[in-house]
Design a protein around this motif. Structure first.
Motif, PDB file in Angstrom:
ATOM      1  N   VAL A 268       0.869  -1.175   0.000  1.00  0.00           N
ATOM      2  CA  VAL A 268       0.000   0.000   0.000  1.00  0.00           C
ATOM      3  C   VAL A 268       0.911   1.233   0.000  1.00  0.00           C
ATOM      4  O   VAL A 268       1.569   1.526   1.002  1.00  0.00           O
ATOM      5  CB  VAL A 268      -0.945   0.025   1.220  1.00  0.00           C
ATOM      6  CG1 VAL A 268      -1.719   1.338   1.252  1.00  0.00           C
ATOM      7  CG2 VAL A 268      -1.903  -1.146   1.182  1.00  0.00           C
TER       8      VAL A 268
ATOM      9  N   ARG B  35      -5.546   5.741  -5.070  1.00  0.00           N
ATOM     10  CA  ARG B  35      -5.354   4.333  -5.449  1.00  0.00           C
ATOM     11  C   ARG B  35      -5.047   3.473  -4.224  1.00  0.00           C
ATOM     12  O   ARG B  35      -5.509   2.330  -4.117  1.00  0.00           O
ATOM     13  CB  ARG B  35      -4.232   4.207  -6.487  1.00  0.00           C
ATOM     14  CG  ARG B  35      -4.607   4.726  -7.863  1.00  0.00           C
ATOM     15  CD  ARG B  35      -3.619   4.267  -8.921  1.00  0.00           C
ATOM     16  NE  ARG B  35      -2.310   4.866  -8.733  1.00  0.00           N
ATOM     17  CZ  ARG B  35      -1.928   6.017  -9.265  1.00  0.00           C
ATOM     18  NH1 ARG B  35      -2.771   6.717 -10.026  1.00  0.00           N
ATOM     19  NH2 ARG B  35      -0.715   6.486  -9.061  1.00  0.00           N
ATOM     20  N   SER B  36      -4.259   4.030  -3.301  1.00  0.00           N
ATOM     21  CA  SER B  36      -3.925   3.289  -2.083  1.00  0.00           C
ATOM     22  C   SER B  36      -5.158   3.042  -1.228  1.00  0.00           C
ATOM     23  O   SER B  36      -5.291   1.982  -0.608  1.00  0.00           O
ATOM     24  CB  SER B  36      -2.878   4.064  -1.275  1.00  0.00           C
ATOM     25  OG  SER B  36      -1.664   4.150  -1.990  1.00  0.00           O
TER      26      SER B  36
ATOM     27  N   ARG C 115      -6.929   0.175  -2.788  1.00  0.00           N
ATOM     28  CA  ARG C 115      -6.184  -1.070  -2.547  1.00  0.00           C
ATOM     29  C   ARG C 115      -6.325  -1.528  -1.101  1.00  0.00           C
ATOM     30  O   ARG C 115      -6.538  -2.712  -0.830  1.00  0.00           O
ATOM     31  CB  ARG C 115      -4.711  -0.857  -2.888  1.00  0.00           C
ATOM     32  CG  ARG C 115      -3.840  -2.083  -2.651  1.00  0.00           C
ATOM     33  CD  ARG C 115      -2.449  -1.895  -3.230  1.00  0.00           C
ATOM     34  NE  ARG C 115      -2.493  -1.921  -4.688  1.00  0.00           N
ATOM     35  CZ  ARG C 115      -1.409  -1.795  -5.459  1.00  0.00           C
ATOM     36  NH1 ARG C 115      -0.213  -1.635  -4.904  1.00  0.00           N
ATOM     37  NH2 ARG C 115      -1.516  -1.836  -6.772  1.00  0.00           N
TER      38      ARG C 115
ATOM     39  N   HIS D 178      -7.884  -5.076   0.484  1.00  0.00           N
ATOM     40  CA  HIS D 178      -7.190  -5.973   1.422  1.00  0.00           C
ATOM     41  C   HIS D 178      -8.059  -6.237   2.657  1.00  0.00           C
ATOM     42  O   HIS D 178      -8.167  -7.379   3.125  1.00  0.00           O
ATOM     43  CB  HIS D 178      -5.859  -5.358   1.862  1.00  0.00           C
ATOM     44  CG  HIS D 178      -4.830  -5.273   0.781  1.00  0.00           C
ATOM     45  ND1 HIS D 178      -4.657  -6.251  -0.178  1.00  0.00           N
ATOM     46  CD2 HIS D 178      -3.896  -4.303   0.522  1.00  0.00           C
ATOM     47  CE1 HIS D 178      -3.653  -5.903  -0.977  1.00  0.00           C
ATOM     48  NE2 HIS D 178      -3.177  -4.728  -0.573  1.00  0.00           N
TER      49      HIS D 178
END
Length: 356
Positions: free
Chosen positions: A57, A68-69, A72, A76
């Motif tokens: 990340v 975007r992180s 993501r 998760h």
């Protein structure tokens, strides 16, 4: 319990990374499923060896990358159905907060660097862990409710990072004074150099070892080069494991101006060092308020020099303080840190929602 730790990176650059890695490994030993989301780094191999799933990340502070992180990280958390998210840095807490809020997952934050203004954002956590009593008081002054704040004092003894380390002392010139840490202004190194110049005048055979690296290394080497004690100062650079230096040193010194709860004091005490450190932030608590190490005023090179000269001229006092360093040392284990942290998690998770 399924635990997701999130931090900027896993490089060997600073103590909060070491603390997070130590905690994650200790939680695995307690039987929990642990994940580590970060930008990656030196400790990823160790984490995977200990059964921890490492997840990428990016924490770079650019809007497009953080967006975007966020996506993501959300993926998760959903994929691994985590029970708790534990953020160790400000960017990590800001990334995790909206996801945890929407999903109803408790967010625990640890305040490692209370001296940073951004530490106030760690109050976003459902529970907020302070690494020393001083940090806890500071966070309360910043508006964090006492009901969600818990002090868990740092400790490193038994850390997975230390497994397999050498127990052979480094060959140092004696009498020796040792500093281990980052070469940053808050560590007070110019005070130490000024103090050691006075020590060197009185005890020409004394030697100072500086273990560590940082952005001010060139500035500090130039400063030392201008002093009479320059030939007696060694900049050893970044050492993967400074423990052999600690085993060999006559005195370990930490002249910090600000230090919430430095892990290096736990390591120095484990090595049985005679310790001289400044009475700031969490340092007195880690030294049993002067019973396990000598406390001197910060920003006072003459007081520091006076104490170092006193000890170096009294080897029996050095021996006595090495013995005192072991006082109640069992409290500085990573297993104790892990157990207390798990108690914080349980207090944050609604009854009936705990995975393990």
């Amino acid at each position: 319990m399924r635990i997701l730790h999130i931090l900027n990176h896993t490089r060997r650059l600073n103590g909060n990374v070491h603390a997070a890695v130590d905690l994650a490994c200790a939680q695995v030993r307690l039987g929990h499923q642990v994940y580590m989301a970060s930008g990656g780094g030196d400790f990823d191999h160790l984490l995977r060896e200990r059964g921890i799933t490492t997840l990428l990340v990016d924490h770079e502070r650019k809007f497009s990358k953080l967006a975007r992180s966020l996506i993501r990280l959300n993926g998760h958390i959903r994929k691994f159905d985590v029970d708790i998210v534990h953020a160790h840095m400000m960017t990590s807490a800001v990334l995790a907060f909206p996801i945890c809020k929407l999903k109803g997952i408790p967010l625990v934050t640890t305040v490692h660097n209370e001296f940073e203004k951004s530490a106030t954002l760690m109050g976003l956590g459902t529970r907020v862990i302070a690494v020393s009593d001083v940090v806890g008081r500071s966070m309360r002054r910043r508006g964090v409710a006492a009901s969600k704040l818990k002090v868990v004092l740092n400790g490193t003894i038994g850390s997975s990072r230390m497994e397999g380390r050498s127990g052979e002392p480094k060959a140092l010139k004696s009498p020796s004074v040792l500093f281990v840490g980052g070469l940053h202004p808050r560590k007070g190194l110019p005070d130490l150099f000024e103090a050691f110049d006075l020590v060197h005048e009185e005890i020409p055979g004394a030697h100072l070892y500086i273990v560590g690296n940082g952005p001010h290394r060139d500035q500090y080497t130039k400063l030392v080069a201008s002093l009479k004690c320059a030939p007696a100062v060694t900049f050893a650079g970044s050492i993967g494991d400074p423990y052999p230096y600690m085993l060999a040193a006559d005195i370990f010194v930490l002249p910090s101006h600000a230090d919430p709860a430095p892990l290096v004091l736990s390591e120095a005490r484990e090595a049985g060092c005679a310790i001289v450190a400044t009475a700031v932030d969490g340092i007195p608590q880690l030294l049993e308020h002067g019973e396990a190490g000598i406390l001197v005023p910060p920003r006072d090179p003459s007081a520091l020099a006076k104490m170092l000269i006193h000890l170096l001229k009294s080897p029996e006092q050095i021996t006595a303080w090495k013995e005192k360093s072991q006082l109640r040392i069992d409290y500085l284990t990573i297993d104790r840190v892990a157990r207390e942290t798990m108690d914080v998690y349980r207090s944050a998770i609604p009854s009936g929602k705990m995975g393990v």
